[in-house]
Design a protein around this motif. Structure first.
Motif, short mmCIF file in Angstrom:
data_model
loop_
_atom_site.label_atom_id
_atom_site.label_comp_id
_atom_site.label_asym_id
_atom_site.label_seq_id
_atom_site.Cartn_x
_atom_site.Cartn_y
_atom_site.Cartn_z
N UNK A 66 8.44 -13.49 4.50
CA UNK A 66 8.48 -14.64 4.96
C UNK A 66 8.80 -15.15 6.12
N UNK A 67 8.80 -14.21 7.05
CA UNK A 67 9.51 -14.67 8.40
C UNK A 67 8.31 -14.71 9.71
N UNK A 68 7.03 -14.61 9.20
CA UNK A 68 5.94 -14.48 10.30
C UNK A 68 5.90 -15.93 10.73
N UNK A 69 5.76 -16.05 12.04
CA UNK A 69 5.58 -17.38 12.88
C UNK A 69 4.73 -17.11 14.08
N UNK A 70 3.58 -17.97 14.00
CA UNK A 70 2.70 -17.74 15.30
C UNK A 70 3.27 -17.65 16.52
N UNK A 71 4.04 -18.59 16.76
CA UNK A 71 4.89 -18.75 18.00
C UNK A 71 5.63 -17.57 18.30
N UNK A 72 6.33 -17.19 17.36
CA UNK A 72 6.87 -15.72 17.58
C UNK A 72 6.33 -14.50 17.84
N UNK A 73 5.12 -14.38 17.04
CA UNK A 73 4.08 -13.57 17.37
C UNK A 73 3.51 -13.50 18.73
N UNK A 74 3.19 -14.72 19.22
CA UNK A 74 2.80 -14.80 20.68
C UNK A 74 3.83 -14.70 21.72
N UNK A 75 4.95 -14.93 21.41
CA UNK A 75 6.12 -14.61 22.30
C UNK A 75 6.23 -13.22 22.47
N UNK A 76 6.26 -12.54 21.37
CA UNK A 76 6.49 -11.00 21.71
C UNK A 76 5.29 -10.30 22.29
N UNK A 77 4.01 -10.78 22.04
CA UNK A 77 2.81 -10.47 22.77
C UNK A 77 2.77 -10.56 24.18
N UNK A 78 3.34 -11.80 24.51
CA UNK A 78 3.44 -12.15 26.06
C UNK A 78 4.32 -11.36 26.69
N UNK A 79 5.53 -11.38 26.00
CA UNK A 79 6.80 -10.58 26.64
C UNK A 79 6.41 -8.89 26.86
N UNK A 80 5.43 -8.72 25.80
CA UNK A 80 5.22 -7.14 25.78
C UNK A 80 3.80 -6.93 26.79
N UNK A 81 2.91 -7.96 27.16
CA UNK A 81 1.69 -7.53 27.82
C UNK A 81 1.93 -8.29 29.34
N UNK A 82 2.38 -9.51 29.25
CA UNK A 82 2.08 -10.44 30.46
C UNK A 82 2.65 -9.91 31.88
N UNK A 83 4.01 -9.55 31.63
CA UNK A 83 4.80 -9.38 32.80
C UNK A 83 3.98 -8.14 33.63
#
Length: 662
Positions: A62-79
């Motif tokens: 019950x902890x899935x949140x789209x904002x959390x998901x995309x924050x992780x993806x951006x931190x992983x991929x974007x820099x």
């Protein structure tokens, strides 16, 4: 609410990342691994598994949140991506000639919009020579993954809320549909299928299916060991046995993708010996930096080639990969890790703002570069004059017009009045490149030249390229040409083509152009040779019975790189413009077999074989690429208008004979 879900670290997967990225690097560097491109598919399965596992675990807790998901993806991929792209922008601004810089501007726009795969699908094939001037070409795979991140989280949530069994069946059905399309599309729409997500969904979904399965039973260590080793062997089989001639992705992608799935599943409970091998420190190091390493290696290779102009030696390529490893480690340690661990851009808002600003910068700068045509004012007129010329006959593709309307476009003397003679030139884009001199001579001598031309179309009756069966194109395009010759009383036929591509295959061993006929679908050069000799010999015999004289022009020299771009690069550095021109001894040895094949097809007839090469030879024993300040080529192997006019001495006799016949 339960605590945030997380995944336990699996070193074998980091090792598997190393197994994925190293073949890609070696393939791009030309250092072996003929099927190294399958490493991207290994990454897709890994990504599907990890992202699927995380979403499913967070959904269960019950902890899935789209904002959390995309924050992780951006931190992983974007820099790392932003660093590489902005560094590439700076290098492109310094070195790239306007044409390439303008194209780079478009790819810069596509990156933050997550549509790089669409852009490169429309621009060039992954294995084509033109890709060497696209330093962001490899980002197509990032776009596929990013599109997966957009589509799959809501889909996985929707399915798993109806039960994991339901989710497994739903994703399995989607995978089967995607795989079926991939097999079909790879046959009939190869470039579309290679770049776009529809043909790749099943690879990513395979990883999600793994995440839905229970872990391998610990009571079956031997079975798990066998699964893992078989899986690793399947990956290596694809890496070393596939090549650019392997239809891909299609059914061939099953081998590395299922192999990856077996390795992941076999190590899902306890680490096997295969998993321990993958967990060795050197592989773990490469695996941890695999993402920035993938990002850095291709721009490094592209710009080294750009600076040196000629192809790099194995030693230089090895150095390029070593430099890429250093760049990857630096960006991983000082850029990616600090942002991922929230030492920098600690808050979500600061991260999103930074990503938005950098993305807007990429789009804005890319659009400005494109609008300004690659900023040609960066270079002097002596450099800019080598920009590729707009070929006046690029659109004169006569074969489609002949098929549809029964007519052919003509150059030279107008056919409204009775011309002094008629010539039909039949061939591919190399024939189109010869139209400037044919037009000149036709107007001077009153001869009409009909252009039965079409890029990639071999001018041999009753034949077609091997890949034409895969493109829904009608074979035997020669039938309407033969009819036109007969009905219009043509007595001179000139055949011009890039014969080597139909007899031996294209660049890097691409066999899709091999000459085939209704009896033989050629899969090697020997078969193509027989098809060529048999059909051309028969055609010449038939034409001779009709009183038609046949002229066959040998290949022009294929240069090692795009000539106008190389000349512009050399001119910008004050270097010898003919420094990369090929030596006669090398070209003659390369062309010996093809010349023998042409001789074999024409020796028993009155057909005349004309050789363009001596007209390009200089006193130093090189075939020139520039003369009197003009480029002789439009790219690597098509003559420029100026280059075509160099061939006047061998073309003029054809026109004089046409006038005599009339």
């Amino acid at each position: 609410m339960s605590q945030k879900a997380s995944l336990s670290y699996r070193p074998d997967i980091d090792g598997l990342r190393a197994v994925a990225v190293l073949p890609v690097l070696l393939f791009h560097a030309g250092l072996g691994c003929s099927g190294g491109f399958v490493g991207v598919d290994v990454f897709f399965v890994i990504s599907g598994f990890l992202i699927g596992s995380l979403i499913i675990k967070e959904s269960d807790s019950g902890t899935f949140r789209y904002l959390n998901f995309w924050e992780r993806r951006i931190r992983r991929l974007f820099p790392a991506m932003a660093l590489v792209v902005l560094t590439t922008l700076a290098a492109s601004a310094i070195w790239m000639v306007p044409e390439h810089f303008k194209s780079f501007g478009q790819s810069l726009i596509a990156q933050p919009l997550l549509i790089s795969n669409f852009y490169f699908w429309r621009q060039t094939g992954y294995f084509e020579t033109a890709s060497e001037f696209q330093p962001l070409l490899h980002t197509w795979s990032l776009a596929v993954e990013e599109q997966f991140y957009l589509v799959f989280p809501p889909l996985i949530l929707f399915l798993t809320r109806r039960g994991k069994g339901f989710a497994f069946k739903g994703l399995l059905a989607l995978s089967i549909v995607s795989l079926a399309w991939s097999i079909y599309g790879t046959r009939y729409y190869p470039s579309f299928s290679f770049f776009l997500i529809a043909s790749r969904i099943w690879e990513l979904a395979l990883g999600v299916l793994l995440a839905l399965l229970p872990a391998a039973k610990s009571k079956s260590p031997l079975r798990n060991e066998i699964l893992a080793w078989v899986g690793l062997s399947m990956i290596l089989l694809a890496v070393f046995s596939f090549s650019i001639n392997t239809p891909f992705p299609g059914s061939a992608a099953l081998i590395p993708c299922l192999g990856t799935a077996l390795v992941i599943y076999g190590n899902s409970n306890n680490t096997t010996n295969c998993g321990k091998l993958l967990s060795l420190k050197p592989l773990l190091f490469i695996g941890k930096i695999s993402y920035p390493l993938y990002l850095w290696h291709w721009p490094v290779i592209v710009f080294l080639k750009y600076v040196f102009v000629i192809d790099l030696t194995p030693m230089q390529m090895t150095g390029a990969l070593g430099f890429s490893v250093v760049l990857a480690w630096v960006s991983w340690k000082y850029i990616e890790n600090p942002i991922r661990s929230k030492q920098r851009l600690a808050t979500r808002n600061s991260l999103f703002v930074a990503a938005a600003v950098v993305s807007a910068l990429m789009i804005g700068v890319g659009a400005y570069i494109y609008r300004k045509d690659g900023f040609p004012n960066r270079f002097s007129p002596d450099v800019l004059k080598f920009a590729p010329e707009a070929h006046p006959y690029n659109e004169l593709s006569g074969l489609p017009e002949l098929i549809e309307a029964g007519t052919l476009p003509a150059v030279g003397a107008s056919d409204e009045a009775e011309p002094a003679g008629k010539i039909l030139v039949w061939g591919d884009s190399h024939a189109m490149a010869m139209l400037p001199i044919l037009d000149d001579l036709g107007k001077e001598l009153g001869v009409t030249v009909y252009a039965a031309t079409k890029p990639g179309s071999p001018p041999v009756p009753h034949t077609f390229r091997r890949r034409e069966d895969n493109e829904h194109r009608p074979p035997h395009l020669g039938k309407p040409v033969l009819r036109f010759i007969r009905e219009n009383d043509i007595k001179e036929v000139l055949l011009i083509a890039r014969w080597s591509i139909y007899l031996f295959g294209g660049d890097s061993g691409d066999l899709r152009y091999l000459l085939s006929d209704s009896e033989t679908r050629s899969s090697n050069a020997g078969q193509a040779r027989k098809v060529f000799v048999k059909n051309l010999k028969q055609a010449i015999s038939d034409w001779e019975e009709q009183g038609v004289k046949v002229w066959v022009m040998k290949d022009v020299v294929t240069q090692i790189t795009d000539v106008p771009s190389a000349l512009a690069q050399l001119a910008s550095r004050g270097r010898d413009l003919n420094s990369f021109a090929r030596r006669a001894s090398e070209v003659e040895a390369e062309n010996a077999e093809i010349n023998q094949i042409i001789h074999e097809a024409t020796e028993e007839s009155s057909a005349k074989v004309i050789d363009p090469l001596p007209l390009f030879l200089d006193k130093s024993g090189k075939y020139l690429v520039v003369k009197d300040g003009h480029t002789l080529y439009g790219d690597r192997h098509h003559l420029s208008p100026y280059g075509s006019r160099i061939l006047r001495p061998i073309m003029e006799p054809i026109f004089k004979e046409a006038c005599t016949v009339r």
